[in-house]
Scaffold this motif. Structure first.
Motif, PDB file in Angstrom:
ATOM      1  N   ALA A 183       0.837  -1.205   0.000  1.00 53.61           N
ATOM      2  CA  ALA A 183       0.000   0.000   0.000  1.00 53.61           C
ATOM      3  C   ALA A 183       0.871   1.253   0.000  1.00 53.61           C
ATOM      4  CB  ALA A 183      -0.921  -0.005   1.208  1.00 53.61           C
ATOM      5  N   CYS A 205      -4.724  -3.774  -3.361  1.00 57.42           N
ATOM      6  CA  CYS A 205      -4.337  -2.372  -3.206  1.00 57.42           C
ATOM      7  C   CYS A 205      -4.435  -1.606  -4.519  1.00 57.42           C
ATOM      8  CB  CYS A 205      -2.904  -2.253  -2.696  1.00 57.42           C
ATOM      9  SG  CYS A 205      -2.715  -2.740  -0.999  1.00 57.42           S
ATOM     10  N   ARG A 260       0.935   4.159  -2.784  1.00 57.08           N
ATOM     11  CA  ARG A 260       0.537   5.516  -2.424  1.00 57.08           C
ATOM     12  C   ARG A 260       1.635   6.528  -2.734  1.00 57.08           C
ATOM     13  NH1 ARG A 260      -0.564   5.669   3.209  1.00 57.08           N
ATOM     14  NH2 ARG A 260      -1.160   3.525   2.852  1.00 57.08           N
ATOM     15  N   GLU A 272      -5.469   1.779  -0.711  1.00 57.27           N
ATOM     16  CA  GLU A 272      -5.032   1.845   0.685  1.00 57.27           C
ATOM     17  C   GLU A 272      -4.870   0.436   1.244  1.00 57.27           C
ATOM     18  OE1 GLU A 272      -7.902   3.660   3.182  1.00 57.27           O
ATOM     19  OE2 GLU A 272      -9.524   3.196   1.815  1.00 57.27           O
TER      20      GLU A 272
END
Lengths: 262, 267
Positions: A87, A170, A91, A175
């Protein structure tokens, strides 16, 4: 293939070197894991003082089982840590970099992290396994040794597969999916007891839905001599097939990847 | 008192934002609850006479433990405070005209209450619907419910006052991770988080019931089902109060001197 292997070795060397820059953090992580295993173990010991035999298993059998599960889990945590914290990779947009490199992306994710500190838990698992082997009178033969090896291989593959599934999800959610911990940490925590302790329906679920029982209960009763069918020894290897859909899901996820980083 | 209440309110509002995290937590707690009850059931079947609690009392213990996990876990620290201690932000905190102890206590109380509030109701609701003896039973009487609530609050305050000691020790050290990990896991084991205290061997149990750790989750969760009653219950509640006083005074002393002794780090 040979080239990939060399690259992976290189990745690991880098990771270990960087972990060794933070020695105290490394030792503290190991220390924390040691304590949590010790308190779990004491809990089990106290329970078995009151109830010496539960569903055909004694304390020593459970320690053996617990040791094997710890080893399976820690091996997967050690080498599949990249998928575990996928994750974060998504991100931060780090996955863009992965895609740009002319190398297999799965290999790169595996190589991105290597948690040497899990070696503490691995050693604890090995010690529990050794204790079980010494204390239980098992008539060892080649097939039983092979069963033990298969269990560790299959179990590591199973936990790795679960990590890959979580990472693949993910791509869609962007997330971390904390609830997936149920299947990994939950299996480590509750896998200390042979799975039939939780009841027949649960055992069935763990045989067909998520194949925990194939790497734990069935080969275990073969090693302990409760059952003698030879094929029980090879059940853990079936789990390797289960990795195929896991990787396919990941590949499917990659096609849906939308960069989110900056 | 008003200023501490506003610290409390602020932290409470902050904590209530984390709804998705609470959802994941709830899923985990459901699963944990069921697994634990299945396992205890297997132990129970192997020899019902050796079981030190009534099975329904144990089931209630486990469901309440899962529902109120965030109140009693010895692992939940306020990360803001910890990072403040390690990066030197503590100096600002010391400059405020408030008592460090009360401010941190209020913040921790709010953090735990908000996290528990987001989680406990659905867990309890489902646990009540689970058939007997695996589900959560109703409290034995309104009187038991009242005592449960009072000791729940006392247990929560005791847990926080214990953590306050760790924060206090942390202000005097360069790195507190080691001692934190050690004390948290020892306390977790002694408080009945891994196995409830009645399952410990009798001699060990006798000692454990005198320790402060017994006053955290053990007392309220066993009073609820009537497993802890009579003189033993009165003794347990008195001990809870005594330990709470001891911990609060020790914590106050530890932090009052923080201005003089704290190791300030960072730059």
């Amino acid at each position: 293939m040979k080239h990939s292997f060399r690259l992976y070795r290189h990745y690991i060397a880098i990771n270990i070197r960087s972990a060794m820059q933070y020695k105290s953090s490394f030792w503290l992580t190991m220390f924390g894991q040691l304590l949590s295993t010790v308190s779990t173990l004491f809990g089990v010991i106290f329970m078995f003082q009151r109830f010496p035999v539960v569903k055909g298993f004694t304390l020593n059998d459970v320690i053996l089982c617990c040791g094997i599960v710890q080893m399976q889990f820690s091996l997967s945590e050690m080498w599949a840590r990249g998928f575990d914290r996928f994750a974060v990779i998504i991100r931060k947009g780090e996955y863009d970099r992965v895609l740009l490199r002319p190398r297999n992306e799965i290999l790169q994710v595996f190589g991105s992290q290597f948690e040497l500190s899990r070696i503490g838990r691995l050693i604890q698992g090995a010690l529990m396994l050794a204790y079980g082997i010494i204390r239980i009178k098992i008539h060892w033969d080649v097939l039983k040794v092979l069963t033990l090896f298969n269990m560790i291989l299959g179990g590591t593959a199973l936990f790795t597969g679960l990590c890959i599934i979580r990472a693949a999800l993910c791509f869609f959610t962007l997330e971390g999916l904390e609830f997936m911990n149920i299947f990994t940490d939950g299996a480590r925590e509750h896998g200390k007891y042979p799975l039939n302790i939780y009841g027949d329906k649960f055992l069935l679920f763990c045989t067909v839905a998520i194949p925990y029982a194939l790497v734990q209960y069935y080969p275990l009763i073969y090693i302990l001599g409760q059952r003698t069918e030879w094929w029980l020894a090879f059940l853990p290897l079936l789990v390797l097939l289960y990795l195929i859909p896991c990787i396919a899901l990941f590949r499917f996820g990659v096609r849906h990847y939308q960069s989110s980083g900056s | 008192m008003k200023k501490y209440f506003s610290f409390f309110k602020l932290r409470l509002q902050m904590g209530m934002q984390y709804r998705v995290a609470a959802l994941a937590g709830m899923a985990t707690q459901f699963f944990w609850g069921f697994m634990l009850i299945f396992a205890y059931h297997a132990f129970y079947e192997s020899n019902p006479d050796a079981f030190p609690m009534e099975f329904s009392a144990l089931a209630s213990y486990i469901w309440l433990q899962q529902a109120f996990l965030m109140l009693f876990t010895t692992w939940r620290f306020d990360n803001d405070i910890l990072s403040m201690i390690s990066d030197g932000g503590l100096s600002y905190e010391l400059a405020r005209p408030v008592s460090l102890y009360r401010m941190w206590f209020a913040k921790n109380l709010a953090m735990r209450l908000s996290e528990a509030t987001l989680r406990f109701a659905p867990v309890l609701l489902v646990a009540i619907l689970v058939p007997k003896p695996y589900g959560l039973s109703l409290p034995k009487s309104p009187w038991h419910l009242l005592l449960f609530l009072v000791t729940l609050v006392l247990g929560l305050l005791l847990t926080i006052s214990f953590l306050m000691l760790i924060y206090g020790l942390s202000t005097r050290m360069l790195s507190s991770t080691g001692i934190r990990v050690f004390l948290s896991s020892v306390m977790e084991f002694l408080s009945g988080q891994i196995i409830p205290l009645p399952f410990f061997p009798d001699k060990v149990r006798f000692v454990l019931e005198l320790l402060p750790s017994a006053g955290m989750q053990n007392v309220p969760l066993r009073i609820y089902s009537g497993d802890l009653s009579g003189a033993a219950m009165v003794r347990a509640i008195v001990l809870q109060i005594v330990w709470l006083f001891v911990f609060v005074i020790a914590g106050e002393l530890l932090l009052r001197n923080a201005e003089k002794r704290a190791v300030l780090q960072g730059g």
